[in-house]
Design an enzyme around this catalytic site. Structure first.
Site, mmCIF file in Angstrom:
data_model
loop_
_atom_site.group_PDB
_atom_site.id
_atom_site.type_symbol
_atom_site.label_atom_id
_atom_site.label_comp_id
_atom_site.label_asym_id
_atom_site.label_seq_id
_atom_site.Cartn_x
_atom_site.Cartn_y
_atom_site.Cartn_z
ATOM 1 C CE1 TYR A 1 -3.393 -6.700 12.616
ATOM 2 C CE2 TYR A 1 -3.770 -8.700 11.348
ATOM 3 C CZ TYR A 1 -3.660 -7.336 11.414
ATOM 4 O OH TYR A 1 -3.819 -6.602 10.266
ATOM 5 C CG ASP B 1 -7.265 -3.198 15.835
ATOM 6 O OD1 ASP B 1 -6.317 -3.369 15.045
ATOM 7 O OD2 ASP B 1 -8.440 -3.461 15.557
ATOM 8 C CD GLU C 1 2.523 0.436 5.230
ATOM 9 O OE1 GLU C 1 2.205 -0.737 5.503
ATOM 10 O OE2 GLU C 1 1.985 1.427 5.733
ATOM 11 N NE ARG D 1 -0.652 -0.316 4.971
ATOM 12 C CZ ARG D 1 -1.273 -0.637 6.107
ATOM 13 N NH1 ARG D 1 -2.536 -0.970 6.104
ATOM 14 N NH2 ARG D 1 -0.636 -0.626 7.262
#
Ligand code: UDP
Length: 385
Positions: free
Chosen positions: A350, A352, A302, A281
């Protein structure tokens, strides 16, 4: 007598914990971080050439459904509303993401209503898959192969460096599919960006004369930390045990920085979904801070790759072998005394930002309750999984 605590890692886990312990216990806290800044992978810094606030380790959008967590971060720093609207490049055309009614109509050249789109997708879904066991099965079951190959297969192979059949279905479940024109990347009620960046917020969390931060100080498992009443470790769990059972798999990200005049891509994030494009991205951080004026722009391509010994770990892969190793490390951790493991790297998940903060708040309550009532001190914030 004042308690003396050591926290390894100055990311959100370590600094929220420090903030809570300091506000409720009579203590001094040392925080060590191996990098030359606080904030972990949420670190933000103004770009020297353009003055734009850059998310040094990739884009971080604060989003949560939990009012108490939103109130907590807003009590520390000012946030401005921000809705993340991502675009996707697939076969040279630009689409709306996450998959919504616009994306479906664009890809199939239709003008479906919500109900028609839903019925149409049901004809594409592979209903022979009853219980999706991996990322690919989850996609084929719910969106069908056309959307899967246009937006997910190539991107996921680049991002994770393996076939999507090897990845858990949970990764795909992060992204919603909508039968309306809502193109907000996140489903959460509260979403925003801190006006002065995450590092300024984290600085405020630990702004106390009894909290002392040492940067460029790497924790070594052989360090004598016996003078501390308790150690909270937020680094990679395998590193704590000197990788004795082997290394847990992570993907790391590298960034290629570019400058341009004005506006490079018109949006914060453009995903490149074809496997042939080497980057995943391009992010352009000036679009986060729409309230600021900048003549120039800076943007980042990226690239994702396997994490080597000297790379920064980003995304935990959690393949079957990783999970076995994790259990071995967790079992050793429970045998230690006066050491707790907290956060994305120490629990190998993973996560947030809002999950990290919520877990650090809960964990600090559990710890303080046990410490003041003579109970068993918690080692991990989560159950084995
Ligand atoms: N993904 C994809 N295509 C996209 C965006 C995401 O295939 O255009 C997949 C990919 O496997 C990614 C996962 O969905 O790792 C989760 O995406 P998200 O945007 O939540 O990732 P993050 O922003 O955390 O890197």
């Amino acid at each position: 007598m004042k308690k003396k605590y050591l926290i390894i890692g100055a990311g959100f886990s370590g600094t929220v914990l420090a903030n809570q312990l300091m506000s409720k216990l009579d203590c001094t806290i040392d925080i060590w971080d191996e990098r030359d800044h606080i904030g972990g992978n949420c670190h933000t810094k103004r770009d020297e050439q353009t003055g734009i606030m850059v998310h040094e380790y990739g884009p971080h959008i604060f989003n949560t459904d939990k009012k108490e967590i939103w109130d907590f971060v807003n009590s520390i720093a000012e946030f401005k509303p921000y809705v993340h609207r991502v675009k996707a490049m697939s076969d040279g055309k630009i689409y709306s993401l996450p998959v919504n009614l616009h994306t479906i109509n664009q890809l199939f050249g239709k003008s479906f209503t919500p109900l028609q789109a839903k019925e149409f997708l049901e004809t594409l879904a592979d209903t022979s898959i009853t219980d999706p066991q991996n990322f690919e099965e989850q996609a084929l079951r719910f969106i069908g192969k056309e959307l899967y190959y246009a937006f997910f297969y190539g991107y996921t192979k680049k991002q994770w460096g393996c076939e999507p059949t090897e990845l858990p279905a949970s990764i795909l479940k992060r992204i919603p599919v909508r039968f309306n024109y809502d193109d907000n990347y996140h489903n959460n009620i509260y979403t925003g960006i801190p006006v002065d960046g995450y590092t300024a917020l984290i600085e405020k969390l630990i702004d106390n004369k009894n909290i002392h931060v040492s940067l460029n100080k790497k924790f070594n498992p052989a360090d004598d930390v016996s003078s501390y009443d308790h150690v909270f470790y937020t680094g990679p769990i395998d590193a704590y045990f000197s990788f004795k059972y082997g290394r847990l798999g992570y993907r790391t990200v590298t960034f290629e920085k570019h400058y341009a005049d004005g506006d490079h891509q018109g949006v914060t994030q453009m995903n490149y979904c074809n496997a042939e494009v080497p980057y995943t991205r391009i992010t352009e951080p000036k679009h986060f801070t729409y309230w600021e004026q900048h003549d120039k722009t800076v943007y980042f391509k990226e690239f994702s790759k396997e994490t080597g010994p000297s790379d920064i770990p980003y995304y935990p892969k959690r393949l079957a072998n990783d999970k076995e190793l994790l259990l071995q490390y967790r079992s050793d951790a429970t045998l230690l005394h006066k050491v707790s493991f907290l956060g994305r790297l120490a629990t190998y998940r993973y996560m947030d930002m809002h999950n990290v903060i919520g877990e650090a708040l809960n964990f600090s309550n559990l710890f303080m309750y046990a410490a003041t009532n003579g109970g068993t001190l918690p080692v991990f914030p989560n159950e084995e999984n």
